[in-house]
Scaffold this active site. Sequence first.
Site, PDB file in Angstrom:
ATOM      1  N   LYS A   1       0.606  -1.452   0.653  1.00 40.95           N
ATOM      2  CA  LYS A   1      -0.117   0.391   0.196  1.00 40.95           C
ATOM      3  C   LYS A   1       0.562   1.316  -0.182  1.00 40.95           C
ATOM      4  CE  LYS A   1      -2.809   2.836   2.761  1.00 40.95           C
ATOM      5  NZ  LYS A   1      -3.443   3.312   3.947  1.00 40.95           N
TER       6      LYS A   1
ATOM      7  N   GLY B   1      -7.625   9.901   9.563  1.00 45.05           N
ATOM      8  CA  GLY B   1      -8.120   9.989  10.574  1.00 45.05           C
ATOM      9  C   GLY B   1      -8.810  10.611  10.627  1.00 45.05           C
TER      10      GLY B   1
ATOM     11  N   GLY C   1     -10.642   8.837   5.954  1.00 41.09           N
ATOM     12  CA  GLY C   1     -11.216   9.412   6.304  1.00 41.09           C
ATOM     13  C   GLY C   1     -12.766   9.044   6.747  1.00 41.09           C
TER      14      GLY C   1
ATOM     15  N   ASN D   1      -9.534   2.124   9.757  1.00 42.69           N
ATOM     16  CA  ASN D   1      -8.563   2.224  10.557  1.00 42.69           C
ATOM     17  C   ASN D   1      -9.203   2.851  12.264  1.00 42.69           C
ATOM     18  OD1 ASN D   1      -4.678   2.376  11.249  1.00 42.69           O
ATOM     19  ND2 ASN D   1      -6.140   1.823  12.519  1.00 42.69           N
ATOM     20  N   THR D   2      -9.066   4.109  11.650  1.00 42.57           N
ATOM     21  CA  THR D   2      -9.302   5.026  13.242  1.00 42.57           C
ATOM     22  C   THR D   2     -10.763   4.951  13.274  1.00 42.57           C
ATOM     23  OG1 THR D   2      -7.601   7.076  12.231  1.00 42.57           O
ATOM     24  CG2 THR D   2      -9.255   7.464  14.004  1.00 42.57           C
TER      25      THR D   2
HETATM   26  C1  LIG Z   1      -3.770   2.618   8.177  1.00 41.12           C
HETATM   27  C2  LIG Z   1      -4.050   3.204   7.338  1.00 41.12           C
HETATM   28  O1  LIG Z   1      -3.462   2.645   5.890  1.00 41.12           O
HETATM   29  C3  LIG Z   1      -4.365   4.598   7.172  1.00 41.12           C
HETATM   30  O2  LIG Z   1      -3.677   5.404   6.725  1.00 41.12           O
HETATM   31  C4  LIG Z   1      -5.773   4.601   5.956  1.00 41.12           C
HETATM   32  O3  LIG Z   1      -5.806   5.545   5.228  1.00 41.12           O
HETATM   33  C5  LIG Z   1      -7.039   4.968   7.112  1.00 41.12           C
HETATM   34  O4  LIG Z   1      -6.954   6.028   7.298  1.00 41.12           O
HETATM   35  P1  LIG Z   1      -8.123   5.998   8.418  1.00 41.12           P
HETATM   36  O5  LIG Z   1      -7.551   6.011   9.810  1.00 41.12           O
HETATM   37  O6  LIG Z   1      -9.010   7.277   8.403  1.00 41.12           O
HETATM   38  O7  LIG Z   1      -9.214   5.354   8.049  1.00 41.12           O
END
Ligand SMILES: CC(=O)[C@@H](O)[C@H](O)COP(=O)(O)O
Length: 260
Positions: A99, A160, A188, A209-210
């Site tokens: 990635k 994030g 996002g 992720n966040t």
């Molecule tokens: C974990 C990862 O690859 C992050 O850089 C991704 O872009 C997720 O973004 P969010 O945390 O906003 O979901």
Amino acid sequence: MIDPLDFYGTRLSSRLLLGTAQYPSPAILAEAVRGSGAGIVTVSLRRESGALRSGQDFWQFIRGLGARILPNTAGCHSVKEAVTTAQMAREVFGIGWIKLEVIGEADTLQPDVFGLVEAARILSADGFEVFPYTTEDLVVAERLVEAGCRVLMPWGAPIGSGRGLNNVFGLRAMRAHFPGIPLVVDAGIGTPSQAAAAMELGYDAVLLNTAVAKAGDPALMARAFAMAIEAGRLAFRADPMEPRDMAVPSTPVLGKALLA
Ligand SMILES: CC(=O)[C@@H](O)[C@H](O)COP(=O)(O)O
């Protein structure tokens, strides 16, 4: 496998890609990954630090999660840094998926699309299968495809931020422009309904992720996202109705009832 997702010839049943950073503990991360059924977890080689989050123990732990690993170059700000990190990831995990993030701006964590294309070209020529974190810019996307990318990952909103789909028009245009390329909304996303909306646009998968890691109950939130992504995919395949400006009775009335 019904309606599989295809990334570089690898078929997957889950359309959720989950990040592995910021969880309260490794146990909660493992619970979130297992509960969500995520087919892919993404892991940063640069940001991990501290006891478990560095060295062999952490890589072993990630391998044990039961999902495919998509190493990422999160935190890289130059082509050189991103390429070197990708090469390290291939050594650590023995896989050629990467990635690719080349961050260009600190406030929005917006990709440096010029560096991204250059890094994608170098890595593709070196045999990598590149998953570029990009914007919804169609010209950049064309360049990435020319550079060898067979998956594109436009942002929903800044990493994030949890803002969801900032530019629905742009994401829709990208879907229409690349009907044959797997498209993943990456970054996002804040709530399951936003992930479902991305899938209803015809996106193939969502990477987040966040929103899971920072939820009060990450495992429960991961499940909620998995269900929303599946619902959005089913809705897309079922060909939703077009919205209308005027009311149309949902129960057509034939004739009039004769009331005594
Ligand atoms: C974990 C990862 O690859 C992050 O850089 C991704 O872009 C997720 O973004 P969010 O945390 O906003 O979901």
